[in-house]
Scaffold this motif. Structure first.
Motif, PDB file in Angstrom:
ATOM      1  N   ARG A  26     -26.943 -90.209  52.440  1.00 33.11           N
ATOM      2  CA  ARG A  26     -28.257 -89.785  51.985  1.00 33.11           C
ATOM      3  C   ARG A  26     -28.600 -88.461  52.660  1.00 33.11           C
ATOM      4  NH1 ARG A  26     -30.619 -94.019  51.028  1.00 33.11           N
ATOM      5  NH2 ARG A  26     -30.466 -94.976  53.059  1.00 33.11           N
ATOM      6  N   ALA A  27     -29.113 -87.539  51.862  1.00 36.64           N
ATOM      7  CA  ALA A  27     -29.574 -86.252  52.395  1.00 36.64           C
ATOM      8  C   ALA A  27     -30.819 -85.861  51.613  1.00 36.64           C
ATOM      9  CB  ALA A  27     -28.485 -85.193  52.257  1.00 36.64           C
ATOM     10  N   ASN A  28     -31.981 -86.086  52.225  1.00 38.34           N
ATOM     11  CA  ASN A  28     -33.231 -85.711  51.579  1.00 38.34           C
ATOM     12  C   ASN A  28     -34.217 -85.244  52.639  1.00 38.34           C
ATOM     13  OD1 ASN A  28     -34.600 -88.079  52.632  1.00 38.34           O
ATOM     14  ND2 ASN A  28     -33.641 -89.260  50.998  1.00 38.34           N
ATOM     15  N   GLN A  29     -35.425 -84.954  52.247  1.00 38.89           N
ATOM     16  CA  GLN A  29     -36.403 -84.412  53.178  1.00 38.89           C
ATOM     17  C   GLN A  29     -36.910 -85.450  54.187  1.00 38.89           C
ATOM     18  OE1 GLN A  29     -39.451 -82.384  50.991  1.00 38.89           O
ATOM     19  NE2 GLN A  29     -38.064 -80.775  50.318  1.00 38.89           N
ATOM     20  N   GLN A  30     -36.659 -86.712  53.942  1.00 39.33           N
ATOM     21  CA  GLN A  30     -37.112 -87.749  54.871  1.00 39.33           C
ATOM     22  C   GLN A  30     -36.057 -88.101  55.917  1.00 39.33           C
ATOM     23  OE1 GLN A  30     -37.572 -88.287  51.351  1.00 39.33           O
ATOM     24  NE2 GLN A  30     -39.553 -87.319  51.672  1.00 39.33           N
ATOM     25  N   GLU A  31     -34.780 -88.120  55.506  1.00 38.84           N
ATOM     26  CA  GLU A  31     -33.740 -88.504  56.456  1.00 38.84           C
ATOM     27  C   GLU A  31     -32.352 -88.097  55.983  1.00 38.84           C
ATOM     28  OE1 GLU A  31     -33.923 -92.765  56.905  1.00 38.84           O
ATOM     29  OE2 GLU A  31     -32.811 -93.114  55.079  1.00 38.84           O
ATOM     30  N   ILE A  32     -31.483 -88.047  56.959  1.00 35.52           N
ATOM     31  CA  ILE A  32     -30.051 -87.850  56.729  1.00 35.52           C
ATOM     32  C   ILE A  32     -29.371 -89.136  57.173  1.00 35.52           C
ATOM     33  CG2 ILE A  32     -27.983 -86.579  57.429  1.00 35.52           C
ATOM     34  CD1 ILE A  32     -29.877 -84.799  55.845  1.00 35.52           C
ATOM     35  N   PRO A  99     -38.296 -84.622  61.477  1.00 39.48           N
ATOM     36  CA  PRO A  99     -39.382 -84.533  62.459  1.00 39.48           C
ATOM     37  C   PRO A  99     -40.733 -84.406  61.757  1.00 39.48           C
ATOM     38  CG  PRO A  99     -38.125 -82.492  62.399  1.00 39.48           C
ATOM     39  CD  PRO A  99     -37.451 -83.456  61.481  1.00 39.48           C
ATOM     40  N   ALA A 100     -41.786 -84.476  62.525  1.00 39.83           N
ATOM     41  CA  ALA A 100     -43.142 -84.357  61.982  1.00 39.83           C
ATOM     42  C   ALA A 100     -43.315 -83.007  61.278  1.00 39.83           C
ATOM     43  CB  ALA A 100     -44.169 -84.492  63.101  1.00 39.83           C
ATOM     44  N   ILE A 101     -44.130 -83.002  60.242  1.00 44.71           N
ATOM     45  CA  ILE A 101     -44.339 -81.802  59.432  1.00 44.71           C
ATOM     46  C   ILE A 101     -44.823 -80.628  60.273  1.00 44.71           C
ATOM     47  CG2 ILE A 101     -45.738 -80.804  57.574  1.00 44.71           C
ATOM     48  CD1 ILE A 101     -45.544 -83.552  56.186  1.00 44.71           C
ATOM     49  N   ASP A 102     -45.721 -80.870  61.239  1.00 46.77           N
ATOM     50  CA  ASP A 102     -46.221 -79.770  62.068  1.00 46.77           C
ATOM     51  C   ASP A 102     -45.108 -79.168  62.925  1.00 46.77           C
ATOM     52  OD1 ASP A 102     -46.253 -82.194  63.578  1.00 46.77           O
ATOM     53  OD2 ASP A 102     -47.673 -81.322  65.002  1.00 46.77           O
ATOM     54  N   GLN A 103     -44.156 -79.979  63.386  1.00 45.79           N
ATOM     55  CA  GLN A 103     -43.024 -79.464  64.150  1.00 45.79           C
ATOM     56  C   GLN A 103     -42.115 -78.618  63.254  1.00 45.79           C
ATOM     57  OE1 GLN A 103     -41.598 -83.303  65.520  1.00 45.79           O
ATOM     58  NE2 GLN A 103     -42.076 -82.721  67.630  1.00 45.79           N
ATOM     59  N   LYS A 113     -39.812 -65.458  61.742  1.00 46.39           N
ATOM     60  CA  LYS A 113     -40.256 -64.301  62.523  1.00 46.39           C
ATOM     61  C   LYS A 113     -39.153 -63.734  63.421  1.00 46.39           C
ATOM     62  CE  LYS A 113     -43.927 -62.873  65.684  1.00 46.39           C
ATOM     63  NZ  LYS A 113     -45.108 -63.311  66.438  1.00 46.39           N
ATOM     64  N   LYS A 114     -38.424 -64.600  64.125  1.00 48.33           N
ATOM     65  CA  LYS A 114     -37.461 -64.161  65.131  1.00 48.33           C
ATOM     66  C   LYS A 114     -35.998 -64.286  64.707  1.00 48.33           C
ATOM     67  CE  LYS A 114     -40.537 -65.689  68.822  1.00 48.33           C
ATOM     68  NZ  LYS A 114     -40.691 -66.635  69.924  1.00 48.33           N
ATOM     69  N   GLY A 115     -35.753 -65.016  63.621  1.00 53.76           N
ATOM     70  CA  GLY A 115     -34.370 -65.227  63.207  1.00 53.76           C
ATOM     71  C   GLY A 115     -33.683 -66.343  63.963  1.00 53.76           C
ATOM     72  N   LYS A 116     -34.427 -67.031  64.815  1.00 54.97           N
ATOM     73  CA  LYS A 116     -33.906 -68.207  65.512  1.00 54.97           C
ATOM     74  C   LYS A 116     -35.080 -69.043  66.010  1.00 54.97           C
ATOM     75  CE  LYS A 116     -33.275 -66.111  70.057  1.00 54.97           C
ATOM     76  NZ  LYS A 116     -32.362 -65.866  71.142  1.00 54.97           N
ATOM     77  N   ALA A 117     -34.818 -70.324  66.175  1.00 54.36           N
ATOM     78  CA  ALA A 117     -35.848 -71.229  66.658  1.00 54.36           C
ATOM     79  C   ALA A 117     -35.180 -72.521  67.124  1.00 54.36           C
ATOM     80  CB  ALA A 117     -36.876 -71.525  65.571  1.00 54.36           C
ATOM     81  N   ARG A 118     -35.908 -73.265  67.960  1.00 50.84           N
ATOM     82  CA  ARG A 118     -35.404 -74.528  68.505  1.00 50.84           C
ATOM     83  C   ARG A 118     -36.214 -75.690  67.974  1.00 50.84           C
ATOM     84  NH1 ARG A 118     -34.602 -72.908  74.870  1.00 50.84           N
ATOM     85  NH2 ARG A 118     -33.331 -71.087  74.448  1.00 50.84           N
ATOM     86  N   LEU A 119     -35.527 -76.826  67.854  1.00 49.87           N
ATOM     87  CA  LEU A 119     -36.196 -78.032  67.378  1.00 49.87           C
ATOM     88  C   LEU A 119     -35.532 -79.239  68.016  1.00 49.87           C
ATOM     89  CD1 LEU A 119     -38.367 -79.115  65.385  1.00 49.87           C
ATOM     90  CD2 LEU A 119     -36.546 -79.252  63.680  1.00 49.87           C
ATOM     91  N   GLU A 120     -36.345 -80.157  68.529  1.00 48.47           N
ATOM     92  CA  GLU A 120     -35.808 -81.401  69.069  1.00 48.47           C
ATOM     93  C   GLU A 120     -35.649 -82.402  67.934  1.00 48.47           C
ATOM     94  OE1 GLU A 120     -36.877 -83.079  73.057  1.00 48.47           O
ATOM     95  OE2 GLU A 120     -37.690 -84.670  71.789  1.00 48.47           O
ATOM     96  N   LEU A 121     -34.466 -82.989  67.862  1.00 48.66           N
ATOM     97  CA  LEU A 121     -34.163 -83.987  66.834  1.00 48.66           C
ATOM     98  C   LEU A 121     -33.579 -85.224  67.492  1.00 48.66           C
ATOM     99  CD1 LEU A 121     -32.502 -81.603  64.244  1.00 48.66           C
ATOM    100  CD2 LEU A 121     -34.712 -82.739  63.993  1.00 48.66           C
ATOM    101  N   SER A 122     -33.811 -86.366  66.866  1.00 52.81           N
ATOM    102  CA  SER A 122     -33.261 -87.632  67.345  1.00 52.81           C
ATOM    103  C   SER A 122     -32.491 -88.301  66.224  1.00 52.81           C
ATOM    104  CB  SER A 122     -34.380 -88.569  67.806  1.00 52.81           C
ATOM    105  OG  SER A 122     -35.075 -88.009  68.886  1.00 52.81           O
ATOM    106  N   SER A 123     -31.429 -88.966  66.597  1.00 50.60           N
ATOM    107  CA  SER A 123     -30.686 -89.762  65.618  1.00 50.60           C
ATOM    108  C   SER A 123     -30.216 -91.040  66.298  1.00 50.60           C
ATOM    109  CB  SER A 123     -29.513 -88.974  65.024  1.00 50.60           C
ATOM    110  OG  SER A 123     -28.634 -88.544  66.025  1.00 50.60           O
ATOM    111  N   GLN A 124     -29.871 -92.022  65.489  1.00 45.95           N
ATOM    112  CA  GLN A 124     -29.460 -93.325  65.991  1.00 45.95           C
ATOM    113  C   GLN A 124     -28.251 -93.824  65.212  1.00 45.95           C
ATOM    114  OE1 GLN A 124     -32.791 -93.120  64.616  1.00 45.95           O
ATOM    115  NE2 GLN A 124     -33.529 -92.374  66.573  1.00 45.95           N
TER     116      GLN A 124
END
Length: 144
Positions: A26-32, A99-103, A113-124
């Protein structure tokens, strides 16, 4: 990107995923959701090899961020923490929830803006009975 295209991308860009026989379920906007059989990913006692479990969780998060950046750049892993709770004696199944929409918005703004960014993700790694066998939290970087 649909599940088959994402799977093809994984197999071509990260050859280990092909050897592990990773499938994108599955690959959609809610989960992989990714899975692979135990047979090519077992250890000396017949349970899932820790390296395969770790790789599958990282790949699920990688795919999640790749979807967020709309296939426009590269995804890198900056750091990670993993917890192995139960042995896995069945098909390996990794899930990474969006992740949450605001994140996501904050990430996308910095990325634009910068061409790079960081994001914390969790998987199980999920067992068939619904228990979480392993958990991973990591800081991923999208680079354009």
């Amino acid at each position: 990107m649909n599940a088959q295209a994402l799977q093809d991308k994984l197999h071509s860009e990260i050859p280990m995923s092909k050897y592990m026989q990773v499938k994108v379920v599955r690959a959609n906007q809610q989960e992989i959701e990714l899975e692979c059989d135990l047979a090519p990913n077992h250890n000396h006692v017949g349970t899932a090899f820790g390296g395969s479990l770790a790789t599958l969780m990282v790949l699920a998060a990688y795919c999640q961020l790749f979807e967020i950046i709309n296939e426009t750049g590269h995804v890198l892993l900056k750091n990670t923490s993993m917890n192995f709770i139960y042995p896995v004696e069945e098909k390996l199944r990794a899930v990474c929830k969006a992740p949450a929409i605001d994140q996501v918005k904050k990430f996308q703004e910095a990325y634009a803006k910068k061409g790079k960014a960081r994001l914390e993700l969790s998987s199980q790694i999920m067992l068939a009975d619904g228990r979480i066998a392993c958990q991973m939290t990591g800081e991923f970087v999208g680079v354009n």
